[in-house]
Design a protein around this motif. Structure first.
Motif, PDB file in Angstrom:
ATOM      1  N   ASP A   1      -5.244   0.757   9.664  1.00 58.19           N
ATOM      2  CA  ASP A   1      -6.376   1.052   8.766  1.00 58.19           C
ATOM      3  C   ASP A   1      -6.851   2.487   8.901  1.00 58.19           C
ATOM      4  O   ASP A   1      -7.139   3.156   7.902  1.00 58.19           O
TER       5      ASP A   1
ATOM      6  N   LEU B   1      -5.653   8.338   2.479  1.00 57.25           N
ATOM      7  CA  LEU B   1      -6.440   8.203   1.241  1.00 57.25           C
ATOM      8  C   LEU B   1      -7.376   9.391   1.078  1.00 57.25           C
ATOM      9  O   LEU B   1      -7.578   9.890  -0.048  1.00 57.25           O
TER      10      LEU B   1
ATOM     11  N   SER C   1       0.829  -1.202   0.000  1.00 54.84           N
ATOM     12  CA  SER C   1       0.000   0.000   0.000  1.00 54.84           C
ATOM     13  C   SER C   1       0.865   1.254   0.000  1.00 54.84           C
ATOM     14  O   SER C   1       0.469   2.296  -0.530  1.00 54.84           O
TER      15      SER C   1
ATOM     16  N   MET D   1      -6.761   5.311   5.966  1.00 56.33           N
ATOM     17  CA  MET D   1      -7.975   5.987   5.478  1.00 56.33           C
ATOM     18  C   MET D   1      -7.795   7.507   5.473  1.00 56.33           C
ATOM     19  O   MET D   1      -8.266   8.190   4.559  1.00 56.33           O
TER      20      MET D   1
ATOM     21  N   LYS E   1     -10.155   3.309  -1.063  1.00 51.39           N
ATOM     22  CA  LYS E   1      -9.262   2.167  -0.924  1.00 51.39           C
ATOM     23  C   LYS E   1      -9.264   1.318  -2.189  1.00 51.39           C
ATOM     24  O   LYS E   1      -8.243   0.765  -2.597  1.00 51.39           O
TER      25      LYS E   1
END
Length: 427
Positions: free
Chosen positions: A42, A49, A2, A46, A56
């Motif tokens: 996570d 992002l 990621s 987020m 995602k």
């Protein structure tokens, strides 16, 4: 993984790390995430992002269309020798290319890198990217990508003076043209590259036709720099075919263009070819003056050709002191190049050409002439199958033995010179 995808999307949006992580985490922590040294939680992912305005699901989407457009723009800047623009595109593409696993994109990147490093004359990197391009299978590639492969590999072979290989690659690319819809600047570039290649294999008629085809297109869209460069190459083809009047006319046009656009590189190329024209017309002093002017406008390895041109003319004039002076210029130039980059075949070729003059005209080194010619200089040009240089040096060996009253040896070397010229003509 990621982290790399975060980096890809950040670069795509042309944002700095600070803009993405401000108020979320430190720059050093975010840098570790991008380099996949840390896997973000996570909730942290987020937030990042959201800062990038993507979901995602969208994170893993890589835009192949965009990278292809960038590769095409990079290639175009290289064709036009727009060095700063090419450097800019290279930087952007280098940051993104690892995200694309598509073989065609990887191959196109390697091929255009070859052209870029030819432009920059970075020998080691040219070789690296040739290996990368050759490691990618050509099976199931599009016809257009295969065209680029053969065209650019042809140019690379020409750069290393393997003109027969270059011609084979260019001919393969040429056979594909009718089935492709190519951009105008790519076709112009191809005709000019192929014209240069077949010129070096002695096919002057085809060379003139191809270069004229490119020039017609350059002139239609007022591409002055490309037109000027093309005219210098055309002048060489015309000169070698014996058409001196048209050679002079093309050089005059190139000189005018260099003045219009104030381009010293173009002027240096024109002066070099003008010197070759004067040399072929047996006007040694005019040739030397043109070569000297070209020399003064050039730097680095570009100076080697005019130095050699000057030496050839001083040899005709039997001026040993001037020869030794210019040999020293040549040796100093090569030594400076060695300090800056790896020693290349191009420099090796000129170093041996300069050593020939040193062994022949420097009294302190003349006792080495016969031995060094046989041991060092001739084997190099024999391995390269450089018939023009070999004919020249075989003839000099014939003169050497004739001067020492060794007539049988002299005749044998003159015969070798004739065979080399005949082989070059048949080829």
């Amino acid at each position: 993984m990621s982290g790399k995808l975060l980096k890809y999307n950040r670069i795509k949006q042309r944002k700095k790390q600070e803009e993405i992580c401000a108020g979320i985490c430190s720059v050093s922590y975010y840098s570790k995430i991008e380099n996949d040294k840390i896997e973000p939680a996570d909730d942290l992912l987020m937030q990042l992002l959201e800062r990038l305005h993507i979901t995602k699901e969208e994170l893993s989407n890589v835009d192949e269309k965009e990278i292809r457009l960038k590769l095409a723009a990079w290639h175009k800047s290289i064709i036009y020798e727009q060095v700063r623009t090419a450097e800019k595109y290279k930087g952007e593409i280098t940051e993104q290319i690892d995200f694309f696993q598509n073989r065609e994109i990887q191959l196109l990147h390697s091929l255009i890198s070859i052209r870029y490093f030819i432009l920059k004359k970075h020998e080691r990197l040219i070789e690296d990217f040739i290996k990368r391009a050759d490691s990618i299978s050509s099976e199931e590639l599009s016809e257009e990508t295969r065209f680029y492969y053969f065209m650019i590999m042809g140019e690379a072979a020409g750069y290393y003076e393997d003109y027969e290989k270059a011609k084979r690659n260019m001919q393969t690319a040429c056979n594909m043209i009718n089935s492709l819809i190519m951009k105008k600047h790519v076709l112009e570039d191809f005709y000019l590259l192929m014209g240069k290649t077949v010129l070096e294999t002695g096919d002057y008629t085809l060379s003139i036709r191809l270069i004229n085809k490119a020039l017609t297109s350059f002139d239609q869209r007022y591409a002055l720099l490309q037109s000027g460069r093309g005219r210098v190459i055309l002048a060489r083809a015309l000169r070698l075919s014996g058409n001196f009047e048209d050679t002079a006319a093309e050089l005059e046009k190139a000189e005018k263009i260099s003045g219009q656009i104030k381009n010293q590189q173009l002027l240096a190329r024109m002066l070099q070819e003008q010197g070759e024209l004067y040399a072929q017309q047996n006007e040694a002093m005019k040739a030397i003056q043109s070569f000297q002017q070209s020399y003064r406008l050039r730097t680095g390895r570009e100076r080697l050709a005019p130095i050699h041109g000057i030496l050839m003319q001083f040899e005709i004039m039997n001026a040993p002191q001037d020869i030794i002076s210019w040999v020293n210029h040549g040796v100093e130039t090569i030594q400076a190049l060695r300090r800056e980059q790896a020693y290349t075949q191009y420099e090796k070729k000129y170093e041996l050409k300069f050593l020939y003059y040193l062994y022949k005209y420097d009294g302190a080194s003349s006792h080495k002439f016969e031995g060094e010619m046989k041991k060092t200089i001739l084997p190099f040009f024999e391995e390269k199958q450089d018939m023009i240089s070999l004919a020249y040096y075989y003839e000099r060996m014939g003169e050497f033995y004739a001067a020492n009253n060794l007539l049988e040896e002299s005749i044998a070397w003159y015969q070798k010179a004739m065979k080399a010229l005949w082989k070059r003509t048949l080829h």
